[in-house]
Write a protein that holds these residues in place. Structure first.
Motif, PDB file in Angstrom:
ATOM      1  N   ALA A   1       0.901  -1.193   0.002  1.00 57.85           N
ATOM      2  CA  ALA A   1       0.004  -0.104   0.003  1.00 57.85           C
ATOM      3  C   ALA A   1       0.832   1.265   0.138  1.00 57.85           C
ATOM      4  CB  ALA A   1      -0.845  -0.056   1.176  1.00 57.85           C
ATOM      5  N   TYR A   2       1.981   1.300   0.801  1.00 58.65           N
ATOM      6  CA  TYR A   2       2.847   2.420   0.722  1.00 58.65           C
ATOM      7  C   TYR A   2       3.537   2.736  -0.707  1.00 58.65           C
ATOM      8  CZ  TYR A   2       5.511   5.797   3.429  1.00 58.65           C
ATOM      9  OH  TYR A   2       6.003   7.164   4.075  1.00 58.65           O
ATOM     10  N   VAL A   3       3.974   1.606  -1.165  1.00 58.27           N
ATOM     11  CA  VAL A   3       4.896   2.000  -2.407  1.00 58.27           C
ATOM     12  C   VAL A   3       3.649   2.400  -3.402  1.00 58.27           C
ATOM     13  CG1 VAL A   3       5.850   0.710  -4.432  1.00 58.27           C
ATOM     14  CG2 VAL A   3       6.695   0.235  -2.004  1.00 58.27           C
TER      15      VAL A   3
ATOM     16  N   LEU B   1      12.486  12.141  -0.141  1.00 55.67           N
ATOM     17  CA  LEU B   1      11.115  11.534  -0.601  1.00 55.67           C
ATOM     18  C   LEU B   1      10.166  11.311   0.253  1.00 55.67           C
ATOM     19  CD1 LEU B   1      12.771   9.137  -3.181  1.00 55.67           C
ATOM     20  CD2 LEU B   1      12.014  11.100  -3.570  1.00 55.67           C
ATOM     21  N   ASN B   2      10.176  12.017   1.536  1.00 56.98           N
ATOM     22  CA  ASN B   2       9.333  11.637   2.483  1.00 56.98           C
ATOM     23  C   ASN B   2       7.601  12.331   2.362  1.00 56.98           C
ATOM     24  OD1 ASN B   2      11.119  13.768   2.987  1.00 56.98           O
ATOM     25  ND2 ASN B   2      10.041  14.315   4.900  1.00 56.98           N
ATOM     26  N   PRO B   3       6.912  11.524   2.372  1.00 54.24           N
ATOM     27  CA  PRO B   3       5.536  12.167   2.267  1.00 54.24           C
ATOM     28  C   PRO B   3       4.860  11.978   3.497  1.00 54.24           C
ATOM     29  CG  PRO B   3       5.538   9.727   1.562  1.00 54.24           C
ATOM     30  CD  PRO B   3       6.845  10.040   2.062  1.00 54.24           C
ATOM     31  N   CYS B   4       5.334  12.829   4.353  1.00 57.00           N
ATOM     32  CA  CYS B   4       4.949  12.534   5.894  1.00 57.00           C
ATOM     33  C   CYS B   4       3.410  12.798   6.198  1.00 57.00           C
ATOM     34  CB  CYS B   4       5.860  13.578   6.707  1.00 57.00           C
ATOM     35  SG  CYS B   4       7.460  13.381   6.807  1.00 57.00           S
ATOM     36  N   ILE B   5       2.865  13.559   5.569  1.00 52.84           N
ATOM     37  CA  ILE B   5       1.229  13.675   6.022  1.00 52.84           C
ATOM     38  C   ILE B   5       0.504  12.528   5.255  1.00 52.84           C
ATOM     39  CG2 ILE B   5      -0.831  15.112   5.303  1.00 52.84           C
ATOM     40  CD1 ILE B   5       1.118  17.543   5.589  1.00 52.84           C
ATOM     41  N   ASP B   6       0.906  12.098   3.918  1.00 52.37           N
ATOM     42  CA  ASP B   6       0.301  11.124   3.388  1.00 52.37           C
ATOM     43  C   ASP B   6       0.616   9.710   4.169  1.00 52.37           C
ATOM     44  OD1 ASP B   6       0.724  13.058   1.352  1.00 52.37           O
ATOM     45  OD2 ASP B   6      -1.144  11.743   0.703  1.00 52.37           O
ATOM     46  N   CYS B   7       1.917   9.618   4.597  1.00 54.31           N
ATOM     47  CA  CYS B   7       2.295   8.477   5.377  1.00 54.31           C
ATOM     48  C   CYS B   7       1.457   8.209   6.705  1.00 54.31           C
ATOM     49  CB  CYS B   7       3.864   8.703   5.826  1.00 54.31           C
ATOM     50  SG  CYS B   7       4.680   7.500   6.846  1.00 54.31           S
ATOM     51  N   LYS B   8       1.280   9.328   7.420  1.00 48.09           N
ATOM     52  CA  LYS B   8       0.583   9.184   8.600  1.00 48.09           C
ATOM     53  C   LYS B   8      -1.068   8.946   8.296  1.00 48.09           C
ATOM     54  CE  LYS B   8       3.193  10.536  12.132  1.00 48.09           C
ATOM     55  NZ  LYS B   8       3.913  11.606  12.303  1.00 48.09           N
TER      56      LYS B   8
ATOM     57  N   GLY C   1      15.288   7.293  11.202  1.00 45.31           N
ATOM     58  CA  GLY C   1      15.149   5.721  11.159  1.00 45.31           C
ATOM     59  C   GLY C   1      14.459   5.597   9.863  1.00 45.31           C
ATOM     60  N   CYS C   2      13.860   6.589   9.102  1.00 43.46           N
ATOM     61  CA  CYS C   2      13.037   6.691   7.899  1.00 43.46           C
ATOM     62  C   CYS C   2      13.834   6.984   6.598  1.00 43.46           C
ATOM     63  CB  CYS C   2      11.883   7.511   7.918  1.00 43.46           C
ATOM     64  SG  CYS C   2      11.061   7.568   6.432  1.00 43.46           S
ATOM     65  N   LEU C   3      14.252   5.860   5.725  1.00 43.10           N
ATOM     66  CA  LEU C   3      15.041   6.210   4.766  1.00 43.10           C
ATOM     67  C   LEU C   3      14.647   7.227   3.561  1.00 43.10           C
ATOM     68  CD1 LEU C   3      15.765   2.338   3.695  1.00 43.10           C
ATOM     69  CD2 LEU C   3      17.397   3.763   5.147  1.00 43.10           C
TER      70      LEU C   3
HETATM   71  S1  SF4 Z   1       8.010   7.473   8.510  1.00 45.23           S
HETATM   72 FE1  SF4 Z   1       7.947   9.338   9.496  1.00 45.23          FE
HETATM   73  S2  SF4 Z   1       9.433  10.413   8.562  1.00 45.23           S
HETATM   74 FE2  SF4 Z   1       9.006   8.648   7.252  1.00 45.23          FE
HETATM   75  S3  SF4 Z   1       7.516   9.271   5.636  1.00 45.23           S
HETATM   76 FE3  SF4 Z   1       6.307   8.537   7.509  1.00 45.23          FE
HETATM   77  S4  SF4 Z   1       6.090  10.322   9.000  1.00 45.23           S
HETATM   78 FE4  SF4 Z   1       7.634  11.116   7.527  1.00 45.23          FE
END
Ligand code: SF4
Length: 355
Positions: free
Chosen positions: A65-67, A82-89, A193-195
């Motif tokens: 789902a993440y990819v 490349l961090n999509p922090c809002i969409d990630c949360k 810790g987030c690549l």
């Molecule tokens: S794991 Fe954390 S740093 Fe990485 S994209 Fe998600 S919210 Fe951002």
């Protein structure tokens, strides 16, 4: 299975530990969800965390789902790398919400602190995350709850709002004091810790989004290994050491070619045929000459060597090791990433500074 009151996003970072502990300290049962993808997650640490923090924690694999979310282009854009922090949360909270009934839980916990990160923890960003994840009223952020609207577990009296906190900003002092109160045996370092937040990893990952219409989680596992070379849609990972070689061998799939200089120890190289990439014989021979140039013993010969190519119809080829090949093999630079990610993705701010 015993029911829980709450499911907590548990990254293993200090804020996520404190948030879960704050609710557990009120006598409620909390289950930590440790999300795992090719970009983040340390599932091997779960047993250790359970033992030292006294919390129940399970891994939740969101790789596919993440990819897919990244490949489709995150609605709220990318931060400094490349961090999509809002969409990630949003993605994590949606998944956590789906899991509530399975564990008998009625609310969610996250360790966000107002104002701690410019992209994902501004008040407006916290509200967007609530709205898009559909968790308004059921997402409790214990570390900064007193600065936010009351949630259902607070209004119902299940959680005592008085025992929650009103932290804000980037400092860590309040968190470290609270860690002391809870007697945490280990304080994780602030490192993310987030690549997806690292430049070096962005250089590895971006070409996949540029050259593959439907990248898969396993592609990012390969992008994490060795040196990464690209020539248009042609992709090759070259081992830097024995561990890389072992990892490459373990990842060989049906669309792959594994290159090895015959009889001379040295790096392996793995090329994955991405959808639409034309790997004709000339391209394979070019790749063989290029990978052979990383083999010190082959270079010392200063003449032709035979390269075995598993997964290629001809099986092997004789080449002269060379870095001056017809295909323009190159490792993407950070400057190229900054430029090209704008073509492919929506970017927050200038794309360099926000997380
Ligand atoms: S794991 Fe954390 S740093 Fe990485 S994209 Fe998600 S919210 Fe951002």
């Amino acid at each position: 299975m015993k029911p829980y009151h709450a499911l907590a996003l548990f990254s293993g970072g200090l804020d996520s530990i404190l948030a879960a502990k704050t609710i557990a300290a009120q006598g409620l049962r909390v289950l930590g969800l440790h999300f795992v993808s090719p970009f983040f997650g340390k599932p091997h640490k779960i047993e250790h965390w359970k033992a030292i923090y006294g919390l129940d924690i399970i891994p939740v694999d969101v790789s596919e789902a993440y990819v897919n979310m990244l490949s489709a282009g995150p609605d709220h854009g990318l931060g400094k790398c490349l961090n999509p922090c809002i969409d990630c949360k949003v993605l994590m909270l949606r998944r956590a919400k789906e899991m509530l009934s399975e564990y008998g839980a009625t609310f969610l916990i996250s360790g966000e602190v107002v104002g701690q990160r410019p992209m994902s923890q501004r008040v407006d960003a916290l509200n967007i995350i609530l709205r898009d994840s559909g968790t308004k009223g059921i997402l409790l952020r214990p570390l900064c709850a007193k600065r936010l609207a009351e949630t259902e577990p607070e209004t119902s009296g299940l959680v005592n709002r008085e025992k929650l906190f009103g932290m804000n900003g980037r400092g860590r002092k309040d968190q470290l004091d609270l860690a002391d109160v809870y007697g945490l045996k280990e304080i994780p370092t602030p490192a993310g810790g987030c690549l997806l937040t690292e430049q070096a990893s962005a250089r590895r990952f971006l070409p996949l989004f540029l050259h593959s219409t439907a990248p898969r989680p396993a592609d990012f596992d390969l992008a994490n290994i060795g040196r990464q070379y690209w020539a248009g849609e042609h992709w090759m990972a070259i081992g830097r050491n024995r561990a890389d070689n072992d990892a490459l061998e373990a990842l060989v799939g049906p669309d792959d070619m594994l290159f090895k200089v015959r009889d001379l120890p040295g790096p392996l190289a793995l090329s994955r045929r991405l959808p639409g990439a034309v790997w004709d014989d000339a391209a394979v021979i070019d790749a063989a000459a290029f990978m052979a140039s990383f083999n010190p013993k082959a270079k010392a010969i200063a003449g032709p060597v035979r390269v075995d190519v598993a997964g290629w119809s001809r099986g092997s080829v004789i080449v002269t090791p060379s870095r001056q090949t017809t295909l323009p093999w190159a490792e993407p630079t950070w400057e190229e990433v900054v430029e090209r990610k704008r073509e492919r993705f929506k970017v927050c701010g200038d794309g360099r500074g926000a997380q």
